[in-house]
Design a protein around this motif. Structure first.
Motif, PDB file in Angstrom:
ATOM      1  N   PRO A  42       7.842 -14.871  28.341  1.00 31.60           N
ATOM      2  CA  PRO A  42       8.339 -14.053  27.465  1.00 31.60           C
ATOM      3  C   PRO A  42       9.817 -13.601  27.725  1.00 31.60           C
ATOM      4  CG  PRO A  42       6.651 -13.200  28.591  1.00 31.60           C
ATOM      5  CD  PRO A  42       6.518 -14.679  28.869  1.00 31.60           C
ATOM      6  N   ALA A  43      10.254 -13.681  28.933  1.00 31.30           N
ATOM      7  CA  ALA A  43      11.634 -13.205  29.355  1.00 31.30           C
ATOM      8  C   ALA A  43      12.527 -14.491  29.226  1.00 31.30           C
ATOM      9  CB  ALA A  43      11.528 -13.038  30.961  1.00 31.30           C
ATOM     10  N   HIS A  44      12.260 -15.412  28.496  1.00 30.81           N
ATOM     11  CA  HIS A  44      13.061 -16.428  28.072  1.00 30.81           C
ATOM     12  C   HIS A  44      13.783 -16.210  26.645  1.00 30.81           C
ATOM     13  CE1 HIS A  44      15.142 -20.432  27.459  1.00 30.81           C
ATOM     14  NE2 HIS A  44      14.417 -20.360  26.438  1.00 30.81           N
ATOM     15  N   LEU A  45      14.979 -15.985  26.220  1.00 30.78           N
ATOM     16  CA  LEU A  45      15.669 -15.695  25.193  1.00 30.78           C
ATOM     17  C   LEU A  45      16.417 -16.863  24.809  1.00 30.78           C
ATOM     18  CD1 LEU A  45      16.544 -11.962  25.988  1.00 30.78           C
ATOM     19  CD2 LEU A  45      14.549 -12.813  24.814  1.00 30.78           C
ATOM     20  N   ALA A  46      15.961 -17.529  23.828  1.00 34.85           N
ATOM     21  CA  ALA A  46      16.785 -18.919  23.543  1.00 34.85           C
ATOM     22  C   ALA A  46      17.778 -18.619  22.664  1.00 34.85           C
ATOM     23  CB  ALA A  46      15.783 -19.719  22.662  1.00 34.85           C
ATOM     24  N   PHE A  47      17.698 -17.653  21.725  1.00 35.87           N
ATOM     25  CA  PHE A  47      19.047 -17.419  20.652  1.00 35.87           C
ATOM     26  C   PHE A  47      20.119 -16.861  21.534  1.00 35.87           C
ATOM     27  CE2 PHE A  47      16.121 -17.897  16.805  1.00 35.87           C
ATOM     28  CZ  PHE A  47      15.934 -19.206  16.827  1.00 35.87           C
ATOM     29  N   SER A  48      21.298 -16.928  21.040  1.00 33.62           N
ATOM     30  CA  SER A  48      22.335 -16.060  21.737  1.00 33.62           C
ATOM     31  C   SER A  48      22.272 -14.735  21.417  1.00 33.62           C
ATOM     32  CB  SER A  48      23.864 -16.736  21.288  1.00 33.62           C
ATOM     33  OG  SER A  48      24.035 -18.068  21.797  1.00 33.62           O
ATOM     34  N   TYR A  49      22.015 -14.308  20.199  1.00 27.88           N
ATOM     35  CA  TYR A  49      22.227 -12.943  19.946  1.00 27.88           C
ATOM     36  C   TYR A  49      20.808 -12.288  20.655  1.00 27.88           C
ATOM     37  CZ  TYR A  49      17.908 -12.703  16.674  1.00 27.88           C
ATOM     38  OH  TYR A  49      16.499 -12.457  16.196  1.00 27.88           O
ATOM     39  N   GLN A  50      19.690 -13.023  20.804  1.00 24.87           N
ATOM     40  CA  GLN A  50      18.484 -12.432  21.702  1.00 24.87           C
ATOM     41  C   GLN A  50      18.975 -12.055  23.245  1.00 24.87           C
ATOM     42  OE1 GLN A  50      15.669 -15.179  20.904  1.00 24.87           O
ATOM     43  NE2 GLN A  50      14.730 -14.025  19.031  1.00 24.87           N
ATOM     44  N   ARG A  51      19.631 -13.252  23.756  1.00 28.27           N
ATOM     45  CA  ARG A  51      20.309 -12.983  25.102  1.00 28.27           C
ATOM     46  C   ARG A  51      21.212 -11.656  25.120  1.00 28.27           C
ATOM     47  NH1 ARG A  51      19.708 -17.097  28.827  1.00 28.27           N
ATOM     48  NH2 ARG A  51      21.482 -16.411  29.551  1.00 28.27           N
ATOM     49  N   ARG A  52      21.872 -11.562  24.208  1.00 24.73           N
ATOM     50  CA  ARG A  52      22.892 -10.522  24.258  1.00 24.73           C
ATOM     51  C   ARG A  52      22.043  -9.176  24.436  1.00 24.73           C
ATOM     52  NH1 ARG A  52      26.719 -14.274  20.830  1.00 24.73           N
ATOM     53  NH2 ARG A  52      27.464 -15.610  22.665  1.00 24.73           N
ATOM     54  N   LEU A  53      21.205  -9.021  23.320  1.00 23.94           N
ATOM     55  CA  LEU A  53      20.481  -7.827  23.243  1.00 23.94           C
ATOM     56  C   LEU A  53      19.556  -7.822  24.496  1.00 23.94           C
ATOM     57  CD1 LEU A  53      19.180  -8.110  19.573  1.00 23.94           C
ATOM     58  CD2 LEU A  53      20.512  -6.474  20.484  1.00 23.94           C
ATOM     59  N   GLY A  54      19.047  -8.877  25.270  1.00 20.41           N
ATOM     60  CA  GLY A  54      18.601  -8.678  26.415  1.00 20.41           C
ATOM     61  C   GLY A  54      19.206  -8.325  27.502  1.00 20.41           C
ATOM     62  N   HIS A  55      20.456  -8.825  27.678  1.00 19.13           N
ATOM     63  CA  HIS A  55      21.509  -8.245  28.433  1.00 19.13           C
ATOM     64  C   HIS A  55      21.586  -6.506  28.422  1.00 19.13           C
ATOM     65  CE1 HIS A  55      22.645 -11.905  29.423  1.00 19.13           C
ATOM     66  NE2 HIS A  55      23.526 -12.329  28.700  1.00 19.13           N
ATOM     67  N   LEU A  56      21.785  -5.985  27.218  1.00 13.37           N
ATOM     68  CA  LEU A  56      21.741  -4.577  26.915  1.00 13.37           C
ATOM     69  C   LEU A  56      20.410  -3.849  27.458  1.00 13.37           C
ATOM     70  CD1 LEU A  56      23.398  -4.579  23.437  1.00 13.37           C
ATOM     71  CD2 LEU A  56      24.467  -4.021  25.528  1.00 13.37           C
ATOM     72  N   VAL A  57      19.478  -4.652  27.021  1.00  9.23           N
ATOM     73  CA  VAL A  57      17.977  -4.096  27.920  1.00  9.23           C
ATOM     74  C   VAL A  57      18.125  -3.772  29.208  1.00  9.23           C
ATOM     75  CG1 VAL A  57      15.416  -4.716  28.085  1.00  9.23           C
ATOM     76  CG2 VAL A  57      16.668  -4.687  25.994  1.00  9.23           C
ATOM     77  N   ASP A  58      18.492  -5.120  29.840  1.00  7.19           N
ATOM     78  CA  ASP A  58      18.771  -5.109  31.189  1.00  7.19           C
ATOM     79  C   ASP A  58      19.735  -4.091  31.753  1.00  7.19           C
ATOM     80  OD1 ASP A  58      17.044  -7.012  31.252  1.00  7.19           O
ATOM     81  OD2 ASP A  58      18.669  -8.735  31.500  1.00  7.19           O
ATOM     82  N   LEU A  59      20.681  -3.740  31.119  1.00  6.69           N
ATOM     83  CA  LEU A  59      21.740  -2.687  31.675  1.00  6.69           C
ATOM     84  C   LEU A  59      21.354  -1.319  31.131  1.00  6.69           C
ATOM     85  CD1 LEU A  59      25.008  -4.919  30.561  1.00  6.69           C
ATOM     86  CD2 LEU A  59      24.331  -4.406  32.913  1.00  6.69           C
ATOM     87  N   LEU A  60      20.792  -1.126  30.473  1.00  6.90           N
ATOM     88  CA  LEU A  60      20.418   0.370  30.239  1.00  6.90           C
ATOM     89  C   LEU A  60      19.813   1.200  31.320  1.00  6.90           C
ATOM     90  CD1 LEU A  60      20.324   2.610  28.131  1.00  6.90           C
ATOM     91  CD2 LEU A  60      18.125   1.677  27.152  1.00  6.90           C
ATOM     92  N   ALA A  61      19.264   0.580  32.200  1.00  6.48           N
ATOM     93  CA  ALA A  61      18.317   1.364  33.291  1.00  6.48           C
ATOM     94  C   ALA A  61      18.286   0.555  34.370  1.00  6.48           C
ATOM     95  CB  ALA A  61      17.156   2.112  32.973  1.00  6.48           C
TER      96      ALA A  61
END
Length: 293
Positions: free
Chosen positions: A57-76
């Motif tokens: 479930p940590a695999h994000l295939a679409f580019s926009y999902q990956r970018r939202l995932g980066h923000l999740v990772d960077l928030l805390a």
């Protein structure tokens, strides 16, 4: 909703069946990913919505999902639980990502298409123990049920037949989302637009009327107005980690560009915020052929 690029997913194949269901917003279909045996793409009336890998479930295939995932990772810091409010559910891809990468996170999801939620939860079940609560109903109405300062992160990703409804892109809507954020929290959104990018500029002005700090990330061709696509927006009342977000976005399989600060302000120059009184059409419809396979 994902404006998919060629090569962003594996495509049909693998000999698996394609579960389908009539849902409130059209025909939902799960298309197997031929390159990942436990992965599926959710489409509604042929438009790609989400991609989920049940085994990862940590695999994000679409580019926009990956970018939202980066923000999740960077928030805390890594692994710290978050309280996340998702406006729009789809296949619950980002909720799965948060649950997998930040155990013990508490998440609330508003998805207006209850039949779609039932289909997704039956065919792509959430793992037991994940703290993900899915509510049926309009995303803006759902915000009223969220206490002040509850969320560390709001993710707005709401589409009805590939378009974001107009009442979910106004200053009043963004203010209500901001009300739910804890101090230091971030508002994020998945937007779609194409040439001449009037909608995107209007959304930057709209969100900028509420938040001081803004950044957008997208394929450079989208930001240059050469094609229709997804744009991820991040906003906060505290400085955003623009440098690291830029580095991660540039390192994606489909490299993206980030605009923030003066660049974002110049990009939106002349655009006026959208209000409840002026909102009429929502996001533009994708041009014909956008989702052709």
């Amino acid at each position: 909703m994902a404006g998919r690029r060629r090569g962003e997913r594996g495509g049909r194949g693998g000999g698996r069946t394609e579960p389908t269901a009539a849902v409130d917003s059209g025909e939902a279909r799960l298309v197997p990913d031929r390159e990942r045996p436990s992965a599926w793409e959710l489409t509604v009336d042929g438009a790609p919505q989400s991609h989920v890998d049940l085994a990862d479930p940590a695999h994000l295939a679409f580019s926009y999902q990956r970018r939202l995932g980066h923000l999740v990772d960077l928030l805390a810091p890594a692994g710290r639980p978050l309280r996340v409010l998702h406006l729009g559910g789809g296949a619950l891809t980002l909720a799965r990502y948060v649950a997998a990468t930040r155990p013990r996170s508490t998440q609330r999801v508003w998805e207006i298409d209850s039949a779609l939620t039932a289909f997704v939860r039956r065919e792509l079940p959430l793992e037991s123990g994940w703290r993900v609560r899915v509510h049926g109903g309009d995303a803006r109405a759902g915000l009223a049920a969220v206490p002040d300062g509850w969320a560390d992160l709001v993710i707005a990703d709401v589409f009805d037949r590939a378009r974001t409804p107009p009442h979910l892109g106004t200053v009043e809507f963004v203010r209500e989302a901001a009300r739910t954020l804890a101090p230091g929290g971030w508002y994020t959104a998945n937007l779609t637009d194409g040439p001449p990018l009037a909608h995107l500029r209007g959304q930057l002005a709209t969100v900028g009327a509420v938040f001081d700090e803004l950044a957008i990330a997208a394929d450079p061709a989208v930001l240059r107005g050469r094609r229709f696509g997804n744009v991820v927006l991040a906003a906060a009342r505290v400085p955003l980690p623009v440098g690291e977000f830029t580095r991660r976005t540039a390192g994606d399989p489909h490299a993206g560009r980030v605009l923030a600060g003066r660049e974002a302000a110049d990009f939106a120059a002349g655009a006026r915020p959208v209000t409840d009184a002026t909102a009429t059409t929502g996001s533009p419809a994708p041009p014909p052929g956008t989702f052709d396979r």
